[in-house]
Motif scaffolding. Structure first.
Motif, PDB file in Angstrom:
ATOM      1  N   HIS A   1     -11.070  -0.813 -19.881  1.00  0.00           N
ATOM      2  CA  HIS A   1     -12.391  -0.525 -19.453  1.00  0.00           C
ATOM      3  C   HIS A   1     -12.376  -0.050 -18.160  1.00  0.00           C
ATOM      4  O   HIS A   1     -12.928   0.974 -17.689  1.00  0.00           O
ATOM      5  N   ARG A   2     -11.877  -1.015 -17.265  1.00  0.00           N
ATOM      6  CA  ARG A   2     -11.895  -0.536 -15.916  1.00  0.00           C
ATOM      7  C   ARG A   2     -11.141   0.594 -15.568  1.00  0.00           C
ATOM      8  O   ARG A   2     -11.349   1.503 -14.723  1.00  0.00           O
ATOM      9  N   MET A   3      -9.937   0.568 -16.047  1.00  0.00           N
ATOM     10  CA  MET A   3      -8.808   1.874 -16.048  1.00  0.00           C
ATOM     11  C   MET A   3      -9.485   3.232 -16.052  1.00  0.00           C
ATOM     12  O   MET A   3      -9.376   4.095 -15.443  1.00  0.00           O
ATOM     13  N   GLN A   4     -10.326   3.036 -16.990  1.00  0.00           N
ATOM     14  CA  GLN A   4     -11.213   4.555 -17.382  1.00  0.00           C
ATOM     15  C   GLN A   4     -11.919   4.741 -16.147  1.00  0.00           C
ATOM     16  O   GLN A   4     -12.495   6.047 -16.357  1.00  0.00           O
ATOM     17  N   TRP A   5     -12.446   3.996 -15.315  1.00  0.00           N
ATOM     18  CA  TRP A   5     -13.198   4.573 -14.279  1.00  0.00           C
ATOM     19  C   TRP A   5     -12.351   5.480 -13.236  1.00  0.00           C
ATOM     20  O   TRP A   5     -12.984   6.376 -12.942  1.00  0.00           O
ATOM     21  N   TYR A   6     -10.853   5.263 -13.319  1.00  0.00           N
ATOM     22  CA  TYR A   6     -10.180   6.004 -12.531  1.00  0.00           C
ATOM     23  C   TYR A   6      -9.230   7.114 -13.178  1.00  0.00           C
ATOM     24  O   TYR A   6      -8.945   8.036 -12.655  1.00  0.00           O
ATOM     25  N   ILE A   7      -9.037   6.970 -14.500  1.00  0.00           N
ATOM     26  CA  ILE A   7      -8.166   7.638 -15.232  1.00  0.00           C
ATOM     27  C   ILE A   7      -8.922   8.373 -16.475  1.00  0.00           C
ATOM     28  O   ILE A   7      -9.225   7.394 -17.377  1.00  0.00           O
ATOM     29  N   GLU A   8      -8.978   9.582 -16.756  1.00  0.00           N
ATOM     30  CA  GLU A   8      -9.522  10.235 -17.950  1.00  0.00           C
ATOM     31  C   GLU A   8      -8.535  10.638 -19.034  1.00  0.00           C
ATOM     32  O   GLU A   8      -9.016  10.399 -20.287  1.00  0.00           O
ATOM     33  N   GLU A   9      -7.421  10.739 -18.762  1.00  0.00           N
ATOM     34  CA  GLU A   9      -6.270  11.182 -19.219  1.00  0.00           C
ATOM     35  C   GLU A   9      -6.074   9.932 -20.605  1.00  0.00           C
ATOM     36  O   GLU A   9      -5.489   8.936 -20.232  1.00  0.00           O
ATOM     37  N   LYS A  10      -6.201  10.307 -21.947  1.00  0.00           N
ATOM     38  CA  LYS A  10      -5.962   9.251 -22.830  1.00  0.00           C
ATOM     39  C   LYS A  10      -4.587   9.130 -23.020  1.00  0.00           C
ATOM     40  O   LYS A  10      -3.972   7.883 -23.424  1.00  0.00           O
ATOM     41  N   ALA A  11      -3.607   9.754 -22.821  1.00  0.00           N
ATOM     42  CA  ALA A  11      -2.281   9.861 -22.995  1.00  0.00           C
ATOM     43  C   ALA A  11      -1.588   8.632 -21.884  1.00  0.00           C
ATOM     44  O   ALA A  11      -0.873   7.944 -22.294  1.00  0.00           O
TER      45      ALA A  11
END
Length: 286
Positions: free
Chosen positions: A159-169
């Motif tokens: 969840h925290r990583m989604q703050w920085y990275i949008e790419e699902k792959a």
């Protein structure tokens, strides 16, 4: 958050320049083989031979990391530290990921975070401790986290990583590494939590997770230093220290689902504290 080039991260991740740089970094770091027994000296010719299917699997999301190999190394106190060794090819992929996401993530970290960061050092952390001490903050809350790297909550981390990275792959690839499992002898153990020590990505992921602590301490205007999972908070009285210790323990255990080791945690005078193998003392009033 997008990478600065404006192109998808996966394009940057599988570029020839990024792959070659990662191979050289893994070779330079040496290290033991994983469960497939491939050595670092073999990885360059292997990936040159199979580069096209290797890149294709990463692009299509079909690349699957192999389980890591569990080893134990002795610690200074006579106990042993568990390390997990990925196969060399997986180390290269993790290094590829690290090289493209670090520039997006690291600049957002607290200036009081010193561990595993470019341009930051143990000596800088100690100098900051000396500054707090000279400013009159001479009582320290020293919190010890029990088996930190092994207890990181995967869902909260991603969840925290989604703050920085949008790419699902890219996010899926990181998730696959977290859940690749570990071989202990002949037994495959699931890795439903933790960011195993011994892999290129784990220091960055560990910093991402504890950045939540840093932001909370900043919000409360605390004077603190963190080096990986080793952090201390400087206050001006024992009463304040007790309040801080209680509230931060609650934050760590309820919000981050980590365990504070009550036996090793302490409230201590700054000049009695040993931190990162250093101790402070006053010399001619300084």
């Amino acid at each position: 958050m997008m990478n600065q080039s404006g192109f998808p991260l996966m394009n940057e991740l599988v570029s020839s320049m990024n792959i070659d740089r990662a191979i050289e970094k893994v070779k330079k770091n040496k290290g033991a083989p994983g469960i497939d027994d491939m050595t670092v000296s073999e990885i360059k010719s292997h990936l040159n031979k199979y580069r096209r299917p290797f890149v294709q699997k990463l692009r299509e999301g079909t690349y699957r990391p192999q389980p890591t190999k569990r080893v134990e190394i002795p610690k200074g106190n006579g106990k042993k530290r568990k390390l997990s060794i990925p196969v060399v090819r997986d180390r290269v992929v993790q290094q590829m990921i690290l090289q493209v996401i670090t520039p997006l993530i690291d600049p957002t970290f607290s200036e009081n975070s010193y561990g595993f960061r470019l341009g930051k050092s143990c000596q800088q952390a100690i100098a900051k401790a000396g500054q707090y001490y000279e400013e009159g903050y001479d009582v320290v809350v020293d919190c010890d986290l029990k088996s930190y790297f092994d207890t990181i909550n995967h869902q909260k981390l991603m969840h925290r990583m989604q703050w920085y990275i949008e790419e699902k792959a890219v996010l899926q690839l990181i998730w696959n590494f977290l859940n690749a499992g570990v071989m202990e002898g002949e037994i495959l153990r699931p890795t439903s939590k933790g960011a195993s020590q011994g892999s290129p990505l784990s220091p960055l992921l560990a910093n991402v997770y504890l950045d939540q602590l840093d932001k909370e301490l900043e919000r409360r205007n605390h004077r603190f230093i963190r080096y990986a999972d080793d952090f201390i908070i400087f206050v001006q009285s024992e009463r304040a220290a007790q309040r801080v210790q209680e509230s931060i323990t609650q934050f760590l255990e309820k919000k981050l689902r980590l365990t504070v080791n009550q036996e090793k945690s302490q409230i201590i005078k700054a000049h009695q504290l040993e931190y990162l193998s250093y101790r402070m003392r006053k010399d001619k009033g300084k």
